[in-house]
Design a protein around this motif. Structure first.
Motif, PDB file in Angstrom:
ATOM      1  N   SER A 141      -0.952   0.337   9.079  1.00  0.00           N
ATOM      2  CA  SER A 141       0.291   0.557   8.335  1.00  0.00           C
ATOM      3  C   SER A 141       1.018   1.812   8.816  1.00  0.00           C
ATOM      4  N   LEU A 142       0.277   2.906   8.979  1.00  0.00           N
ATOM      5  CA  LEU A 142       0.883   4.158   9.443  1.00  0.00           C
ATOM      6  C   LEU A 142       1.408   4.026  10.870  1.00  0.00           C
ATOM      7  N   LEU A 143       0.644   3.348  11.716  1.00  0.00           N
ATOM      8  CA  LEU A 143       1.062   3.170  13.104  1.00  0.00           C
ATOM      9  C   LEU A 143       2.302   2.284  13.198  1.00  0.00           C
ATOM     10  N   LYS A 144       2.341   1.226  12.416  1.00  0.00           N
ATOM     11  CA  LYS A 144       3.515   0.338  12.411  1.00  0.00           C
ATOM     12  C   LYS A 144       4.756   1.121  11.979  1.00  0.00           C
ATOM     13  N   ASN A 145       4.611   1.925  10.935  1.00  0.00           N
ATOM     14  CA  ASN A 145       5.717   2.738  10.454  1.00  0.00           C
ATOM     15  C   ASN A 145       6.157   3.737  11.520  1.00  0.00           C
ATOM     16  N   LEU A 146       5.204   4.412  12.149  1.00  0.00           N
ATOM     17  CA  LEU A 146       5.509   5.381  13.200  1.00  0.00           C
ATOM     18  C   LEU A 146       6.197   4.700  14.377  1.00  0.00           C
ATOM     19  N   MET A 162       0.840  -1.187   0.000  1.00  0.00           N
ATOM     20  CA  MET A 162       0.000   0.000   0.000  1.00  0.00           C
ATOM     21  C   MET A 162       0.884   1.248   0.000  1.00  0.00           C
ATOM     22  N   ASN A 163       0.527   2.197  -0.844  1.00  0.00           N
ATOM     23  CA  ASN A 163       1.221   3.482  -0.830  1.00  0.00           C
ATOM     24  C   ASN A 163       0.904   4.205   0.468  1.00  0.00           C
ATOM     25  N   LYS A 164       1.938   4.764   1.085  1.00  0.00           N
ATOM     26  CA  LYS A 164       1.718   5.546   2.301  1.00  0.00           C
ATOM     27  C   LYS A 164       1.134   6.888   1.879  1.00  0.00           C
ATOM     28  N   PRO A 165      -0.070   7.220   2.369  1.00  0.00           N
ATOM     29  CA  PRO A 165      -0.675   8.494   1.960  1.00  0.00           C
ATOM     30  C   PRO A 165       0.080   9.686   2.544  1.00  0.00           C
ATOM     31  N   THR A 166       0.133  10.762   1.763  1.00  0.00           N
ATOM     32  CA  THR A 166       0.696  12.005   2.262  1.00  0.00           C
ATOM     33  C   THR A 166      -0.280  12.585   3.284  1.00  0.00           C
ATOM     34  N   GLU A 167       0.135  13.630   3.974  1.00  0.00           N
ATOM     35  CA  GLU A 167      -0.750  14.260   4.961  1.00  0.00           C
ATOM     36  C   GLU A 167      -2.026  14.771   4.296  1.00  0.00           C
ATOM     37  N   ALA A 168      -1.896  15.398   3.133  1.00  0.00           N
ATOM     38  CA  ALA A 168      -3.068  15.923   2.415  1.00  0.00           C
ATOM     39  C   ALA A 168      -3.985  14.780   1.956  1.00  0.00           C
ATOM     40  N   GLU A 169      -3.389  13.700   1.472  1.00  0.00           N
ATOM     41  CA  GLU A 169      -4.187  12.546   1.048  1.00  0.00           C
ATOM     42  C   GLU A 169      -4.910  11.923   2.236  1.00  0.00           C
ATOM     43  N   LEU A 170      -4.247  11.870   3.373  1.00  0.00           N
ATOM     44  CA  LEU A 170      -4.861  11.298   4.570  1.00  0.00           C
ATOM     45  C   LEU A 170      -6.041  12.144   5.044  1.00  0.00           C
ATOM     46  N   GLU A 171      -5.930  13.465   4.936  1.00  0.00           N
ATOM     47  CA  GLU A 171      -7.060  14.345   5.284  1.00  0.00           C
ATOM     48  C   GLU A 171      -8.271  14.015   4.407  1.00  0.00           C
ATOM     49  N   GLY A 180      -7.155  25.746  -1.938  1.00  0.00           N
ATOM     50  CA  GLY A 180      -7.884  26.057  -3.159  1.00  0.00           C
ATOM     51  C   GLY A 180      -8.596  24.838  -3.725  1.00  0.00           C
ATOM     52  N   TYR A 181      -9.673  25.078  -4.437  1.00  0.00           N
ATOM     53  CA  TYR A 181     -10.439  23.985  -5.061  1.00  0.00           C
ATOM     54  C   TYR A 181      -9.559  23.184  -6.008  1.00  0.00           C
ATOM     55  N   THR A 182      -8.748  23.872  -6.815  1.00  0.00           N
ATOM     56  CA  THR A 182      -7.920  23.154  -7.792  1.00  0.00           C
ATOM     57  C   THR A 182      -6.874  22.270  -7.099  1.00  0.00           C
ATOM     58  N   THR A 183      -6.423  22.684  -5.918  1.00  0.00           N
ATOM     59  CA  THR A 183      -5.487  21.856  -5.150  1.00  0.00           C
ATOM     60  C   THR A 183      -6.175  20.569  -4.702  1.00  0.00           C
ATOM     61  N   THR A 184      -7.399  20.698  -4.177  1.00  0.00           N
ATOM     62  CA  THR A 184      -8.160  19.521  -3.749  1.00  0.00           C
ATOM     63  C   THR A 184      -8.406  18.602  -4.941  1.00  0.00           C
ATOM     64  N   LEU A 185      -8.807  19.169  -6.063  1.00  0.00           N
ATOM     65  CA  LEU A 185      -9.051  18.393  -7.272  1.00  0.00           C
ATOM     66  C   LEU A 185      -7.798  17.631  -7.694  1.00  0.00           C
ATOM     67  N   LYS A 186      -6.664  18.304  -7.732  1.00  0.00           N
ATOM     68  CA  LYS A 186      -5.401  17.689  -8.168  1.00  0.00           C
ATOM     69  C   LYS A 186      -5.004  16.540  -7.235  1.00  0.00           C
ATOM     70  N   ILE A 187      -5.125  16.757  -5.921  1.00  0.00           N
ATOM     71  CA  ILE A 187      -4.773  15.703  -4.969  1.00  0.00           C
ATOM     72  C   ILE A 187      -5.675  14.483  -5.172  1.00  0.00           C
ATOM     73  N   MET A 188      -6.965  14.725  -5.377  1.00  0.00           N
ATOM     74  CA  MET A 188      -7.892  13.605  -5.567  1.00  0.00           C
ATOM     75  C   MET A 188      -7.623  12.883  -6.887  1.00  0.00           C
ATOM     76  N   GLN A 189      -7.211  13.607  -7.910  1.00  0.00           N
ATOM     77  CA  GLN A 189      -6.833  12.972  -9.181  1.00  0.00           C
ATOM     78  C   GLN A 189      -5.589  12.099  -8.992  1.00  0.00           C
TER      79      GLN A 189
END
Length: 124
Positions: free
Chosen positions: A77-82, A1-10, A37-46
């Motif tokens: 996964s995140l907790l194990k890594n932490l 599994m890809n580790k999500p970035t902070e923005a992806e996790l939000e 910004g809306y375009t930032t949210t859109l890009k992250i979701m893409q």
């Protein structure tokens, strides 16, 4: 599994709550708590879609996103890594640090105690 970035996790946290949502719905919730910004949210979701973290229903003009990664699996996964990287693999150090950050409520202490009792009984 890809580790999500902070923005992806939000975004994943919101999708786990909502089960499915449009970019606008996610953006409105994010914008209520942070400047984004809306375009930032859109890009992250893409990007998340390209990574296989979410699926996108393109049947209507407004694309609807659903999480493909399970909340429990991601948290484990995140907790194990932490635990490995920040606490040298020590469960007790991680728990003591977590409990020392904020005073848990009586209900939380009772819940933790019951969990520990179950762990102890399972290992007996």
């Amino acid at each position: 599994m890809n580790k999500p970035t902070e923005a992806e996790l939000e975004i994943l946290s919101l999708l786990w709550q909502l089960k499915e949502a449009s970019v606008r719905q996610i953006h409105e919730r994010l914008a209520a708590v942070k400047d984004t910004g809306y375009t930032t949210t859109l890009k992250i979701m893409q990007i998340m879609h390209a990574k296989g973290m979410v699926e996108r229903d393109e049947a209507s003009r407004t694309h609807i996103y659903r999480p493909l990664v399970k909340q429990g699996d991601t948290q484990k996964s995140l907790l194990k890594n932490l635990m490995t990287t920040a606490f040298g693999g020590s469960t007790s150090t991680l728990v003591m640090q977590a409990l020392g950050q904020e005073k848990p409520s009586k209900a939380e202490i009772d819940e933790i105690r019951a969990f520990l009792d179950n762990l102890e009984n399972d290992n007996a």
